[in-house]
Design an enzyme around this catalytic site. Structure first.
Site, mmCIF file in Angstrom:
data_model
loop_
_atom_site.group_PDB
_atom_site.id
_atom_site.type_symbol
_atom_site.label_atom_id
_atom_site.label_comp_id
_atom_site.label_asym_id
_atom_site.label_seq_id
_atom_site.Cartn_x
_atom_site.Cartn_y
_atom_site.Cartn_z
ATOM 1 N N PRO A 109 -5.058 -1.513 -1.819
ATOM 2 C CA PRO A 109 -6.408 -1.344 -1.288
ATOM 3 C C PRO A 109 -6.731 0.055 -0.754
ATOM 4 O O PRO A 109 -5.879 0.708 -0.160
ATOM 5 C CB PRO A 109 -6.480 -2.378 -0.151
ATOM 6 C CG PRO A 109 -5.080 -2.756 0.145
ATOM 7 C CD PRO A 109 -4.304 -2.567 -1.123
ATOM 8 N N ASN A 110 -7.968 0.447 -1.017
ATOM 9 C CA ASN A 110 -8.570 1.700 -0.526
ATOM 10 C C ASN A 110 -8.116 2.950 -1.271
ATOM 11 O O ASN A 110 -8.644 4.031 -1.028
ATOM 12 C CB ASN A 110 -8.317 1.878 0.990
ATOM 13 C CG ASN A 110 -8.982 0.787 1.804
ATOM 14 O OD1 ASN A 110 -10.197 0.618 1.716
ATOM 15 N ND2 ASN A 110 -8.212 0.024 2.553
ATOM 16 N N ARG A 156 -11.583 9.453 1.293
ATOM 17 C CA ARG A 156 -10.943 8.696 2.367
ATOM 18 C C ARG A 156 -10.011 9.606 3.194
ATOM 19 O O ARG A 156 -9.014 10.124 2.661
ATOM 20 C CB ARG A 156 -10.112 7.576 1.736
ATOM 21 C CG ARG A 156 -9.291 6.798 2.711
ATOM 22 C CD ARG A 156 -8.255 5.934 2.020
ATOM 23 N NE ARG A 156 -7.556 5.140 2.998
ATOM 24 C CZ ARG A 156 -6.421 4.505 2.774
ATOM 25 N NH1 ARG A 156 -5.870 4.551 1.579
ATOM 26 N NH2 ARG A 156 -5.857 3.812 3.716
ATOM 27 N N TYR A 205 -4.872 12.107 3.366
ATOM 28 C CA TYR A 205 -4.541 11.793 1.973
ATOM 29 C C TYR A 205 -4.884 12.909 0.987
ATOM 30 O O TYR A 205 -4.589 12.779 -0.198
ATOM 31 C CB TYR A 205 -5.234 10.485 1.560
ATOM 32 C CG TYR A 205 -4.767 9.304 2.393
ATOM 33 C CD1 TYR A 205 -3.465 8.818 2.272
ATOM 34 C CD2 TYR A 205 -5.609 8.701 3.327
ATOM 35 C CE1 TYR A 205 -3.021 7.751 3.050
ATOM 36 C CE2 TYR A 205 -5.178 7.632 4.104
ATOM 37 C CZ TYR A 205 -3.886 7.163 3.960
ATOM 38 O OH TYR A 205 -3.440 6.117 4.734
ATOM 39 N N ASN A 222 2.232 1.806 -4.935
ATOM 40 C CA ASN A 222 1.763 2.150 -3.597
ATOM 41 C C ASN A 222 1.027 0.921 -3.077
ATOM 42 O O ASN A 222 -0.129 0.697 -3.435
ATOM 43 C CB ASN A 222 0.850 3.373 -3.623
ATOM 44 C CG ASN A 222 0.484 3.813 -2.210
ATOM 45 O OD1 ASN A 222 0.625 3.047 -1.251
ATOM 46 N ND2 ASN A 222 0.002 5.037 -2.072
ATOM 47 N N ALA A 237 -2.023 -0.714 2.560
ATOM 48 C CA ALA A 237 -1.849 -1.489 3.803
ATOM 49 C C ALA A 237 -1.039 -2.765 3.592
ATOM 50 O O ALA A 237 -0.408 -3.261 4.534
ATOM 51 C CB ALA A 237 -3.210 -1.818 4.409
ATOM 52 N N GLU A 294 8.772 2.203 -4.483
ATOM 53 C CA GLU A 294 7.661 2.164 -3.522
ATOM 54 C C GLU A 294 7.276 3.605 -3.205
ATOM 55 O O GLU A 294 8.153 4.424 -2.926
ATOM 56 C CB GLU A 294 8.132 1.446 -2.244
ATOM 57 C CG GLU A 294 7.094 1.438 -1.130
ATOM 58 C CD GLU A 294 7.656 0.880 0.189
ATOM 59 O OE1 GLU A 294 8.807 0.368 0.201
ATOM 60 O OE2 GLU A 294 6.938 0.980 1.191
ATOM 61 N N HIS A 331 4.395 6.333 -1.138
ATOM 62 C CA HIS A 331 3.296 6.559 -0.203
ATOM 63 C C HIS A 331 2.916 8.027 -0.246
ATOM 64 O O HIS A 331 3.794 8.901 -0.362
ATOM 65 C CB HIS A 331 3.696 6.176 1.225
ATOM 66 C CG HIS A 331 4.048 4.733 1.338
ATOM 67 N ND1 HIS A 331 3.096 3.740 1.398
ATOM 68 C CD2 HIS A 331 5.254 4.107 1.340
ATOM 69 C CE1 HIS A 331 3.704 2.567 1.455
ATOM 70 N NE2 HIS A 331 5.011 2.762 1.410
ATOM 71 N N ARG A 345 3.500 8.054 11.388
ATOM 72 C CA ARG A 345 2.130 7.705 11.786
ATOM 73 C C ARG A 345 2.143 6.557 12.808
ATOM 74 O O ARG A 345 3.124 6.396 13.521
ATOM 75 C CB ARG A 345 1.315 7.378 10.521
ATOM 76 C CG ARG A 345 1.236 8.576 9.560
ATOM 77 C CD ARG A 345 0.457 8.235 8.314
ATOM 78 N NE ARG A 345 -0.927 7.883 8.634
ATOM 79 C CZ ARG A 345 -1.757 7.273 7.766
ATOM 80 N NH1 ARG A 345 -1.326 6.966 6.548
ATOM 81 N NH2 ARG A 345 -2.983 6.980 8.118
HETATM 82 C C1 DQA Z 1 -0.340 4.628 2.271
HETATM 83 C C2 DQA Z 1 0.122 4.451 3.723
HETATM 84 C C3 DQA Z 1 -0.343 3.114 4.280
HETATM 85 O O1 DQA Z 1 0.062 2.977 5.636
HETATM 86 C C4 DQA Z 1 -1.854 3.015 4.226
HETATM 87 O O2 DQA Z 1 -2.277 1.721 4.644
HETATM 88 C C5 DQA Z 1 -2.416 3.354 2.889
HETATM 89 C C6 DQA Z 1 -1.837 4.456 2.134
HETATM 90 C C7 DQA Z 1 0.025 6.024 1.733
HETATM 91 O O3 DQA Z 1 -0.015 6.191 0.510
HETATM 92 O O4 DQA Z 1 0.300 6.941 2.501
HETATM 93 O O5 DQA Z 1 -3.419 2.795 2.466
HETATM 94 O O6 DQA Z 1 0.327 3.664 1.477
#
Ligand code: DQA
Length: 144
Positions: A10-11, A18, A23, A74, A77, A98, A100, A107
């Site tokens: 998501p997002n 964003r 990011y 990725n 959340a 995985e 990020h 964080r």
């Molecule tokens: C994320 C880190 C997560 O904590 C966050 O909720 C994201 C992006 C990252 O790519 O840094 O949506 O996965």
């Protein structure tokens, strides 16, 4: 050519607008192009997907398990609380990295837990979009 799925939670479609301080300025399309180009150089056929929907992401993970496809994921959340996603990933039949963009460990406290890390081959975090490039290199290495 070896197929690889690059799955995003998501997002992440909103990259570029964003929280650019966290990011970066690159868009999701930039990310998809970077992953496909990296794959081409490494001899991988990379397919990039994004969803805000947990059920859809879990269906893609099942598809990867059934077709023995390596995955770069990725989970966004979902990383921090989705036991349903973890249970789906535990069924994997090929390597899972995985990734990020940010470094969740540096964080907020709620980001310090990954419920999926324990079923991944490994985790790469904190290198911006390069986290995906490093993950694809790791998969190419595993395949060779
Ligand atoms: C994320 C880190 C997560 O904590 C966050 O909720 C994201 C992006 C990252 O790519 O840094 O949506 O996965």
């Amino acid at each position: 050519m070896n197929r690889v799925l690059v799955l995003n939670g998501p997002n992440l479609r909103r990259l570029g607008t964003r929280e650019p301080d966290v990011y970066g300025a690159a868009t999701f399309d930039d990310l998809a192009t970077l992953c496909r180009d990296t794959g081409q150089r490494l001899g991988l056929d990379v397919e990039v997907r994004q969803t805000d929907d947990e059920a859809e992401l879990i269906r893609w993970v099942h598809e990867a398990a059934d077709e023995r496809l390596p995955v770069v994921l990725n989970p966004a959340a979902f990383t921090h609380y989705s036991y349903a996603l973890r249970d789906a990933l535990a069924q994997r039949t090929a390597p899972l990295i995985e990734v990020h963009i940010s470094n969740p460990a540096a964080r907020e406290e709620f980001r310090h837990t990954s419920v999926v890390a324990g079923v991944a081959t490994g985790t790469i975090a904190g290198f911006g979009l390069k986290s995906y490039v490093l993950a694809l290199h790791a998969l190419a290495d595993e395949a060779s």
